[in-house]
Design an enzyme around this catalytic site. Structure first.
Site, PDB file in Angstrom:
ATOM      1  N   GLU A  42       0.865  -1.189   0.000  1.00  0.00           N
ATOM      2  CA  GLU A  42       0.000   0.000   0.000  1.00  0.00           C
ATOM      3  C   GLU A  42       0.907   1.245   0.000  1.00  0.00           C
ATOM      4  O   GLU A  42       1.957   1.246   0.660  1.00  0.00           O
ATOM      5  CB  GLU A  42      -0.827  -0.047   1.297  1.00  0.00           C
ATOM      6  CG  GLU A  42      -1.741   1.120   1.567  1.00  0.00           C
ATOM      7  CD  GLU A  42      -2.438   0.982   2.940  1.00  0.00           C
ATOM      8  OE1 GLU A  42      -1.991   0.176   3.790  1.00  0.00           O
ATOM      9  OE2 GLU A  42      -3.439   1.684   3.144  1.00  0.00           O
ATOM     10  N   LYS A 113      -9.542   2.101  -1.791  1.00  0.00           N
ATOM     11  CA  LYS A 113      -9.697   1.419  -0.488  1.00  0.00           C
ATOM     12  C   LYS A 113     -11.051   1.732   0.152  1.00  0.00           C
ATOM     13  O   LYS A 113     -11.433   2.907   0.272  1.00  0.00           O
ATOM     14  CB  LYS A 113      -8.544   1.837   0.434  1.00  0.00           C
ATOM     15  CG  LYS A 113      -8.502   1.107   1.767  1.00  0.00           C
ATOM     16  CD  LYS A 113      -7.242   1.502   2.553  1.00  0.00           C
ATOM     17  CE  LYS A 113      -7.104   0.772   3.863  1.00  0.00           C
ATOM     18  NZ  LYS A 113      -5.825   1.075   4.542  1.00  0.00           N
ATOM     19  N   CYS A 146      -4.994  -3.400   2.546  1.00  0.00           N
ATOM     20  CA  CYS A 146      -4.695  -3.476   3.980  1.00  0.00           C
ATOM     21  C   CYS A 146      -5.913  -3.715   4.864  1.00  0.00           C
ATOM     22  O   CYS A 146      -6.480  -4.788   4.858  1.00  0.00           O
ATOM     23  CB  CYS A 146      -3.905  -2.236   4.395  1.00  0.00           C
ATOM     24  SG  CYS A 146      -2.952  -2.568   5.902  1.00  0.00           S
TER      25      CYS A 146
HETATM   26  C1  ACM Z   1      -3.801  -0.103   7.204  1.00  0.00           C
HETATM   27  O1  ACM Z   1      -4.920  -0.242   6.692  1.00  0.00           O
HETATM   28  N1  ACM Z   1      -2.822   0.504   6.566  1.00  0.00           N
HETATM   29  C2  ACM Z   1      -3.512  -0.644   8.530  1.00  0.00           C
END
Ligand code: ACM
Length: 267
Positions: A42, A113, A146
């Site tokens: 990420e 995301k 993530c």
């Molecule tokens: C995250 O979502 N970077 C912990």
């Protein structure tokens, strides 16, 4: 479709804000590898710990016209490799924590995301793309980023949409994900490639963040095919057979998808 594919990840340690250095270092490290699909962490090009909206504006890029997506697309074309990589996206006046998919013909698509973690909520807007999958000659690739892992609906949605492989760019700081992905893969019979970063960041007055490394590739039966160390920058890869992710039969009576009781899952 070629059912036997080589998938890998690069666990990197970016320098915050130095996009050119971070992208060029990763590309140089990947140039000695031979794989069909490689997943990067990420925000691999910027680093993670933003401390102002100005930084987000300055370091975010348009997709696909920005520097990072252009470089990844070029590398994908030259090496006939699919890449999934996380980066900060600027779309008009909105900023997303996104991941791109590039392949042998260049840019393919973007995922934004869905579940933002902690102070990401100050800097980014949550997804407007929803969970997406792409059918490719090496299998159907789905992306989550993530913290999306914490919500079982993320993996489930991607699996129900047909993902064979879940590419999972990450910057994990909590310790739970690497072991939890075993269950996510098992309950959906998918492959997952979690590409985490290593190192730490301490910016401005913020508390230090220590990233847990431990990037891994997990099989549909929950086997960890490879897992990186916590602290080193590492490239790892595994040979996988996509057909394993297409068989949702647990035994001759149970199929994990057709046994679902959607009538009882409605609230
Ligand atoms: C995250 O979502 N970077 C912990």
């Amino acid at each position: 479709m070629n059912s036997s594919v080589t998938v890998g990840f690069l666990q990197s340690n970016p320098i915050f804000g130095d996009i050119r250095h971070n992208v060029e270092t990763v590309i140089q490290k990947l140039s000695s590898q031979k794989a069909d699909l490689i997943v990067l962490p990420e925000l691999f090009n910027t680093g993670y710990q933003f401390i102002s909206k100005e930084e987000v504006k300055e370091l975010s890029e348009e997709i696909p016209s920005g520097f990072t997506t252009q470089k990844l697309s070029e590398f994908s074309k030259e090496n006939s490799v699919y890449i999934v990589a996380g980066l900060a996206e600027k779309h008009k006046d909105v900023f997303y924590n996104s991941a791109v998919l590039t392949g042998p013909d260049g840019f393919i698509g973007v995922y934004r995301k869905t579940h933002l973690f902690f102070k990401e909520k100050l800097w980014f807007s949550p997804s407007d793309t929803g969970f997406r999958v792409w059918q490719t000659p090496i299998g159907t690739i789905g992306i989550m980023v993530c913290f999306d892992w914490f919500f079982p609906e993320s993996t489930r949605t991607l699996a129900l949409k047909g993902a064979d492989i879940i590419a999972h760019p990450s910057n994990l700081v909590l310790p739970y994900c690497p072991d939890a992905m075993v269950t996510r893969c098992l309950e959906n019979r998918v492959f997952a490639i979690t590409a985490n970063r290593t190192g730490s960041e301490k910016r401005g007055k913020e508390k230090e963040l220590k990233f847990i490394g431990s990037s891994e590739i997990v099989s549909p039966k929950g086997n960890i095919l490879c897992r990186a160390s916590r602290e080193n920058e590492e490239y790892m890869q595994a040979e996988i057979n996509i057909i394993e992710a297409r068989n949702k039969d647990l035994n001759s009576f149970n199929n994990i998808f057709s046994d679902r009781r959607e009538d009882f899952y409605n609230l």
